[in-house]
Write a protein that holds these residues in place. Structure first.
Motif, PDB file in Angstrom:
ATOM      1  N   ALA A  27      -1.165   9.924  12.890  1.00  0.00           N
ATOM      2  CA  ALA A  27      -0.352   9.765  11.688  1.00  0.00           C
ATOM      3  C   ALA A  27      -0.280  11.102  10.973  1.00  0.00           C
ATOM      4  N   GLN A  28       0.838  11.346  10.282  1.00  0.00           N
ATOM      5  CA  GLN A  28       1.043  12.607   9.587  1.00  0.00           C
ATOM      6  C   GLN A  28       0.650  12.476   8.116  1.00  0.00           C
ATOM      7  N   PRO A  29      -0.275  13.307   7.627  1.00  0.00           N
ATOM      8  CA  PRO A  29      -0.562  13.309   6.188  1.00  0.00           C
ATOM      9  C   PRO A  29       0.685  13.685   5.401  1.00  0.00           C
ATOM     10  N   GLN A  30       0.793  13.150   4.194  1.00  0.00           N
ATOM     11  CA  GLN A  30       1.973  13.393   3.376  1.00  0.00           C
ATOM     12  C   GLN A  30       1.794  14.627   2.500  1.00  0.00           C
ATOM     13  N   PRO A  31       2.890  15.366   2.249  1.00  0.00           N
ATOM     14  CA  PRO A  31       2.790  16.606   1.467  1.00  0.00           C
ATOM     15  C   PRO A  31       2.281  16.355   0.050  1.00  0.00           C
ATOM     16  N   VAL A  32       1.456  17.254  -0.436  1.00  0.00           N
ATOM     17  CA  VAL A  32       0.959  17.251  -1.812  1.00  0.00           C
ATOM     18  C   VAL A  32       1.009  18.699  -2.307  1.00  0.00           C
ATOM     19  N   PRO A  33       0.928  18.936  -3.617  1.00  0.00           N
ATOM     20  CA  PRO A  33       1.000  20.311  -4.127  1.00  0.00           C
ATOM     21  C   PRO A  33      -0.278  21.114  -3.925  1.00  0.00           C
ATOM     22  N   TRP A  34      -1.257  20.558  -3.234  1.00  0.00           N
ATOM     23  CA  TRP A  34      -2.546  21.215  -3.052  1.00  0.00           C
ATOM     24  C   TRP A  34      -2.813  21.408  -1.565  1.00  0.00           C
ATOM     25  N   PRO A  35      -3.799  22.224  -1.184  1.00  0.00           N
ATOM     26  CA  PRO A  35      -4.016  22.522   0.235  1.00  0.00           C
ATOM     27  C   PRO A  35      -4.439  21.327   1.074  1.00  0.00           C
ATOM     28  N   LYS A  36      -5.129  20.366   0.472  1.00  0.00           N
ATOM     29  CA  LYS A  36      -5.691  19.268   1.248  1.00  0.00           C
ATOM     30  C   LYS A  36      -5.011  17.945   0.888  1.00  0.00           C
ATOM     31  N   ALA A  37      -4.993  17.029   1.863  1.00  0.00           N
ATOM     32  CA  ALA A  37      -4.277  15.763   1.725  1.00  0.00           C
ATOM     33  C   ALA A  37      -4.917  14.858   0.677  1.00  0.00           C
ATOM     34  N   TYR A  38      -4.105  13.966   0.159  1.00  0.00           N
ATOM     35  CA  TYR A  38      -4.559  12.913  -0.758  1.00  0.00           C
ATOM     36  C   TYR A  38      -5.472  11.955  -0.008  1.00  0.00           C
ATOM     37  N   GLY A  39      -6.642  11.615  -0.599  1.00  0.00           N
ATOM     38  CA  GLY A  39      -7.627  10.784   0.091  1.00  0.00           C
ATOM     39  C   GLY A  39      -7.142   9.389   0.425  1.00  0.00           C
ATOM     40  N   GLY A  40      -6.338   8.788  -0.456  1.00  0.00           N
ATOM     41  CA  GLY A  40      -5.824   7.453  -0.178  1.00  0.00           C
ATOM     42  C   GLY A  40      -4.913   7.418   1.027  1.00  0.00           C
ATOM     43  N   ASP A  41      -4.272   8.535   1.310  1.00  0.00           N
ATOM     44  CA  ASP A  41      -3.455   8.684   2.508  1.00  0.00           C
ATOM     45  C   ASP A  41      -4.305   8.430   3.751  1.00  0.00           C
ATOM     46  N   THR A  42      -5.485   9.042   3.782  1.00  0.00           N
ATOM     47  CA  THR A  42      -6.379   8.924   4.932  1.00  0.00           C
ATOM     48  C   THR A  42      -6.980   7.531   5.026  1.00  0.00           C
ATOM     49  N   VAL A  43      -7.391   6.956   3.891  1.00  0.00           N
ATOM     50  CA  VAL A  43      -7.931   5.591   3.905  1.00  0.00           C
ATOM     51  C   VAL A  43      -6.880   4.612   4.423  1.00  0.00           C
ATOM     52  N   ALA A  44      -5.662   4.714   3.911  1.00  0.00           N
ATOM     53  CA  ALA A  44      -4.607   3.787   4.320  1.00  0.00           C
ATOM     54  C   ALA A  44      -4.286   3.926   5.799  1.00  0.00           C
ATOM     55  N   GLN A  45      -4.242   5.150   6.297  1.00  0.00           N
ATOM     56  CA  GLN A  45      -3.962   5.347   7.717  1.00  0.00           C
ATOM     57  C   GLN A  45      -5.053   4.753   8.589  1.00  0.00           C
ATOM     58  N   SER A  46      -6.305   4.899   8.179  1.00  0.00           N
ATOM     59  CA  SER A  46      -7.400   4.325   8.966  1.00  0.00           C
ATOM     60  C   SER A  46      -7.352   2.800   8.938  1.00  0.00           C
ATOM     61  N   VAL A  47      -7.028   2.238   7.786  1.00  0.00           N
ATOM     62  CA  VAL A  47      -6.891   0.781   7.678  1.00  0.00           C
ATOM     63  C   VAL A  47      -5.737   0.288   8.553  1.00  0.00           C
ATOM     64  N   ALA A  48      -4.610   0.992   8.485  1.00  0.00           N
ATOM     65  CA  ALA A  48      -3.462   0.591   9.301  1.00  0.00           C
ATOM     66  C   ALA A  48      -3.792   0.656  10.790  1.00  0.00           C
ATOM     67  N   ALA A  49      -4.559   1.677  11.188  1.00  0.00           N
ATOM     68  CA  ALA A  49      -4.959   1.793  12.591  1.00  0.00           C
ATOM     69  C   ALA A  49      -5.866   0.633  12.996  1.00  0.00           C
ATOM     70  N   ALA A  50      -6.857   0.311  12.158  1.00  0.00           N
ATOM     71  CA  ALA A  50      -7.760  -0.794  12.474  1.00  0.00           C
ATOM     72  C   ALA A  50      -7.008  -2.115  12.548  1.00  0.00           C
ATOM     73  N   LEU A  51      -6.066  -2.322  11.639  1.00  0.00           N
ATOM     74  CA  LEU A  51      -5.285  -3.568  11.629  1.00  0.00           C
ATOM     75  C   LEU A  51      -4.491  -3.758  12.918  1.00  0.00           C
ATOM     76  N   ARG A  52      -4.086  -2.662  13.528  1.00  0.00           N
ATOM     77  CA  ARG A  52      -3.309  -2.750  14.774  1.00  0.00           C
ATOM     78  C   ARG A  52      -4.143  -3.298  15.930  1.00  0.00           C
ATOM     79  N   THR A  53      -5.465  -3.401  15.757  1.00  0.00           N
ATOM     80  CA  THR A  53      -6.333  -3.802  16.861  1.00  0.00           C
ATOM     81  C   THR A  53      -6.928  -5.196  16.691  1.00  0.00           C
ATOM     82  N   VAL A  54      -6.556  -5.927  15.625  1.00  0.00           N
ATOM     83  CA  VAL A  54      -7.122  -7.258  15.408  1.00  0.00           C
ATOM     84  C   VAL A  54      -6.020  -8.305  15.463  1.00  0.00           C
TER      85      VAL A  54
END
Length: 288
Positions: A27-54
């Protein structure tokens, strides 16, 4: 005009080949005005990935995450999902997020076959209705900057603060409590999983704000650096993230350059939807 495009792009996963025995996604992190990605972006992507397997009969009931490294917004994240257990009533998944060949994020997600059962939760605090409050765009009208554009309409969700925002200054009382009305700018699809992932996505935007409010630090404070360290979220009942939800928050403690924020999501009529706990690093940039 503000849209929910950033959230929808963030959870657009591509399944990829893996040799480790589970399943893997990118998954591609979404642009933000700072060097590092928004943390909720990463949490949501991990949740979406786990959901694909149940199986579809199971709903997410908890996710526990650890942020190990900052995520580069310019590169995709790779998520390996390990299938830990599938029982009659519960399933468990472990997710490991990699970028640039290094482990950046870990999460354990648990799923449950819903059961008919009595519900109870803390009462929702009494706050003004969202329609009576300023949107972030209205609160920042007349100001310029990449961060202003992002806060105003780049985050996929309309957010309205009580007692006031912390973007440029700490508005309202310097207290350990605040509340934020949130909903997606646009209607989302009817899949309950989409709305759970949406809550996982939006929960990180403001959960450390009660900590900043206690310290008297707005987001634009010179030299301020924050980072998510760990995160836990429990889902109690389904709700739509494209309808107003109250995110009631408090600072549960500040010490040693770290702050703990607690939060609860409620429907407009007061039903408890989810509970959040998150610890973050706070580097104020000036003596406190």
């Amino acid at each position: 005009m503000s849209t929910s495009e950033a959230f929808l792009r963030a959870i657009d996963l591509t399944e990829v080949h893996t040799a480790f025995g589970g399943r893997a996604f990118e998954a591609q992190p979404q642009p933000v005005p700072w060097p590092k990605a928004y943390g909720g972006d990463t949490v949501a992507q991990s949740v979406a990935a786990a959901l694909r397997t149940v199986d579809d009969d199971r709903a997410l009931h908890s996710v526990h995450s650890t942020f190990l490294r900052g995520v580069d917004v310019a590169e995709p994240m790779h998520y390996d999902v390990e299938i830990i257990r599938d029982g009659r009533g519960f399933s468990t998944r472990h997710v490991r997020g990699h970028q640039h060949g290094r482990l950046a994020f870990m999460a354990t997600a648990s799923f449950h076959v819903p059961e008919a059962f009595p519900q109870h939760g803390p009462a929702m605090p009494s706050v003004p209705a969202p329609e009576s409050l300023r949107s972030s765009a209205e609160a920042l009208e007349g100001h310029e900057g990449a961060d202003i554009d992002y806060w105003s309409h780049g985050r996929s969700f309309d957010m309205r603060h009580v007692p006031g925002t912390l973007y440029l200054e700490v508005e309202g009382e310097r207290t350990a409590h605040q509340a934020v009305w949130v909903r997606s700018f646009e209607r989302l699809d009817d899949d309950p999983r989409t709305h759970q992932v949406a809550l996982a996505y939006v929960c990180d935007y403001t959960i450390l704000e009660p900590v900043l409010r206690v310290l008297g630090l707005p987001w634009r404070a010179e030299g301020l650096v924050t980072a998510s360290l760990d995160h836990a979220m429990w889902f109690h009942s389904p709700a739509r993230a494209d309808q107003w939800l109250l995110y009631a928050q408090e600072c549960a403690g500040v010490a040693d350059g770290r702050g703990l924020g607690l939060g609860r999501f409620y429907t407009h009529d007061g039903r408890l939807v989810a509970t959040v706990a998150q610890e973050g690093m706070i580097r104020p940039g000036r003596p406190l």
